[in-house]
Structures are given as C-alpha cells and as structure tokens.
Design an enzyme around this catalytic site. Structure first.
Site, short mmCIF file in Angstrom:
data_model
loop_
_atom_site.label_atom_id
_atom_site.label_comp_id
_atom_site.label_asym_id
_atom_site.label_seq_id
_atom_site.Cartn_x
_atom_site.Cartn_y
_atom_site.Cartn_z
CB SER A 1 -122.26 68.41 -9.36
OG SER A 1 -121.05 68.22 -9.62
CD GLU B 1 -112.75 54.58 -9.67
OE1 GLU B 1 -111.47 55.01 -10.17
OE2 GLU B 1 -113.68 55.50 -9.36
CE LYS C 1 -116.88 24.23 -11.78
NZ LYS C 1 -118.14 24.81 -11.77
CG ASP D 1 -119.05 57.44 -11.18
OD1 ASP D 1 -118.28 56.92 -11.84
OD2 ASP D 1 -118.77 58.15 -10.19
NE ARG E 1 -130.17 74.69 -31.22
CZ ARG E 1 -129.49 73.96 -32.02
NH1 ARG E 1 -129.78 72.90 -32.46
NH2 ARG E 1 -128.42 74.58 -32.75
O1 F6P Z 1 -117.54 60.39 -11.10
C1 F6P Z 1 -116.70 60.30 -12.24
C2 F6P Z 1 -115.22 59.75 -12.09
O2 F6P Z 1 -114.82 59.41 -13.25
C3 F6P Z 1 -115.19 58.30 -10.86
O3 F6P Z 1 -115.75 57.17 -11.80
C4 F6P Z 1 -113.72 58.87 -10.87
O4 F6P Z 1 -113.50 57.98 -9.58
C5 F6P Z 1 -113.56 60.06 -10.48
O5 F6P Z 1 -114.46 60.67 -11.35
C6 F6P Z 1 -112.10 60.53 -11.04
O6 F6P Z 1 -112.17 62.02 -11.19
P1 F6P Z 1 -110.93 62.52 -11.65
O7 F6P Z 1 -111.26 62.86 -13.16
O8 F6P Z 1 -110.90 64.05 -10.88
O9 F6P Z 1 -109.62 61.97 -11.25
#
Ligand code: F6P
Length: 326
Positions: A108, A226, A215, A131, A28
């Site tokens: 990207s 992760e 406690k 992230d 837009r």
């Molecule tokens: O970068 C975004 C993210 O969701 C990360 O947090 C995660 O490690 C990754 O992409 C998971 O990627 P995919 O969806 O390809 O398994």
C-alpha cells in the site's frame, strides 16, 4: 508547494487492529488544525470509483476501540495500471484533496509512493499491518494486538498439548516475516519458533529436535511463520510424521483470527500518535515519508528507506526461546 486545505485518508491492504484509531487521529488532528478531511472508501479502489466521504468529528466517534477499518479496505490491481492511477488522480482533483494519508503495509505504501511520484502531491504513510515488517519503525499498527491474540490462542492450545503429550505446530501470519512467530513464541513460552529469515541457513526443525527440545518435557509447542520458505506448519508436520514418527503431532493454523478484535492499549496509542504526526508532517511540508516510532519517539522515515530496506529480526530472541525452554 500549494497550501493544504483538504486531506484524504484511506486504508489499504489487509486490515489491522488500530486502523480505526489512526483514521480518528488523522481526522481529528486535521480538523483541529482547520483542515477539511475526506475518507476514501475501499482504499485505492475507492479513489478509482470515486467513493469518497466527508469526515467530521462525530464520524469518527466511538471507533478508537473497534477492530477492522470503518473506511473498508481492498487490494487494487487496477490502481497499479497507468489508467487506474489517472482515474484516481482525477477523483482527488474533483474532490479537492490536496494531500493523502495512506494507512497500510508495504504494498500500500509502495502504491502511495508511486502515485505521488507521478502526480507530484504530498503523501504520508502510516504503517498499518499486523506483520511488523516495515523498516524504520519498532512497531506497526496492529502488531501488538495480533501478538496478544497469538499468545492467548497458544495458551489455550498448551492445555491440549500437555494433556496429550503432543507436539503442536501453530502457524501464524506474517507473510514472509517472522516477527509474530518469534515474539509470539517468547510471550507464550513456546519451545520453538520457525521463521523464514533463517530458513535457508539452517534446518530449524532438525535443530530443534536434535537440541532435545523435549529433554524435560513431554509436550511442545512450536510457532511457525506462514511463509512458504518455512514449509508452513503442515509441511513441517508431514516431515515429523516420516522423519520423527515417535512424536504425536498436531497442527493449528490461526488464520484471520489474528487480524481481528479490539486493538490493545498499545496499538491505540501508537495509531493515535502516528495519525496526529501524519497531519503535523504534512503541515510542516513533509512528503513521501512513513511515520514510525523508534525508541518511543516519532520518526519520519523516507519511503525510499521504509520500503526498500529489510527490517532485521532480532536473532538473539531465538537463543532466548532455546534457553528458556529447557
Ligand atoms: O499482511 C497482512 C496479512 O495478514 C499477512 O500476514 C497474510 O499473509 C496476508 O495478509 C493474508 O491476506 P488475505 O487476508 O488477503 O488472505
């Protein structure tokens, strides 16, 4: 530098809530300024295969509230080769695309930088990732929505944790960054967060247990980023089973639920502001920058900084979690 008559927009890497609001804003704002817009389908892959669609005002109607990305997204290995990039460039020339707006995460935007470096054309990036790991911006598009999803899920798990006096490890996304785990833990009132940023410095699990995170409580919730560096929720649960067998431990991995859903108001606003700013930046002759928001203001962060500097995590937040979980 030639005049910009047509802007191409694409989403790349993992989808994040608010990407649609960003596509809408780029479309837009371009049309508002008399510029044509083309959407590239499936990120860089679509540039290689020539999947390009024209975007008009009505093509981006009714999407500000939708998660995912109407342009679809992908991670393209082919684009990283010289041949792939050349084919992508040929598509841009054939379609008359003078400048590109790339919405995505670190990988990207790195691809965008390299592409623009080789073929010398204007490119602007928008930080689209749950992230929140891009330097130079307080927030990324999708972070707030993912955080809210984590908070809501943790609230629900707490019911079971407290009913059964259990210790729960909830694994959240973030790749190698702990922003979601840290802020999610504060928002949900969790007893701890285990994050990769400090994983090599301290044994966070031993620390939590020695500091008596039970406690005054019988149940506890720890959010775990992760990353392999933390050992993940499974790894930590295994350790608890052998090193601290007195705890009844369970694991929940939230997974892709964190990437989906309707974007929060914050993400829609961030995405809309950034999308419009990307067009303004291009019209002002800027290139090779990522749009960020710092202290509520739009900022233009050179790719050289955004992609090569580490965004620091606020370690004081760990103290807050500790203080508030007594
Ligand atoms: O970068 C975004 C993210 O969701 C990360 O947090 C995660 O490690 C990754 O992409 C998971 O990627 P995919 O969806 O390809 O398994």
């Amino acid at each position: 530098m030639g005049e910009i008559r047509c802007i191409g927009v694409l989403t790349s890497g993992g989808d994040s809530p608010g990407m649609n609001a960003a596509i809408r804003a780029v479309t837009r704002a371009s049309i508002y300024n008399g510029i044509e817009v083309k959407g590239i389908v499936r990120g860089y892959k679509g540039l290689i295969t020539g999947e390009v669609v024209s975007l008009k005002t009505q093509d981006v109607s009714n999407i500000v509230q939708r998660g995912g990305t109407i342009l679809k997204t992908a991670r393209s290995a082919e684009f990283q080769t010289g041949e792939g990039m050349q084919t992508a460039w040929q598509t841009m020339q054939r379609e008359g695309i003078d400048a590109l707006v790339v919405i995505g995460g670190n990988g990207s935007l790195s691809g965008a930088r390299e592409f623009a470096g080789v073929y010398d054309f204007p490119v602007v990036g928008l930080p689209g990732t749950i992230d929140n790991d891009l330097y130079g911006t307080d927030v990324t598009i999708g972070y707030d929505t993912a955080l809210n999803t984590i908070m809501e899920a943790t609230d629900k798990i707490r019911d079971t944790a407290s009913s059964h006096d259990r210790l729960f490890f909830i694994e959240v996304m973030g790749r190698d960054a702990g922003f979601l785990a840290l802020d999610g833990a504060i928002a949900a009132g969790a007893e701890g967060a285990i994050i990769p940023e400090i994983a090599t410095e301290v044994d966070q699990l031993a620390d939590l247990i020695q500091n008596g995170f039970r406690k005054s409580k019988k149940s506890s919730i720890v959010l775990v980023a992760e990353s392999e560096i933390t050992g993940g929720a499974m790894g930590l649960a295994e350790r608890v089973k052998t090193e601290y067998p007195q705890y009844d431990v369970r694991v929940t991995i939230l997974g892709h639920i964190q990437r989906g859903g309707s974007p929060t108001a914050n993400d829609r606003i961030v995405a809309s502001r950034m999308g419009a700013a990307a067009v303004t930046a291009l019209l002002d002759g800027q290139r090779n920058v990522m749009i960020g928001i710092e202290n509520r203001q739009i900022v233009y962060v050179p790719f050289s900084k955004a992609l090569h500097m580490d965004k620091e995590i606020d370690r004081d937040k760990l103290d807050i979690i500790k203080t508030l979980s007594i």
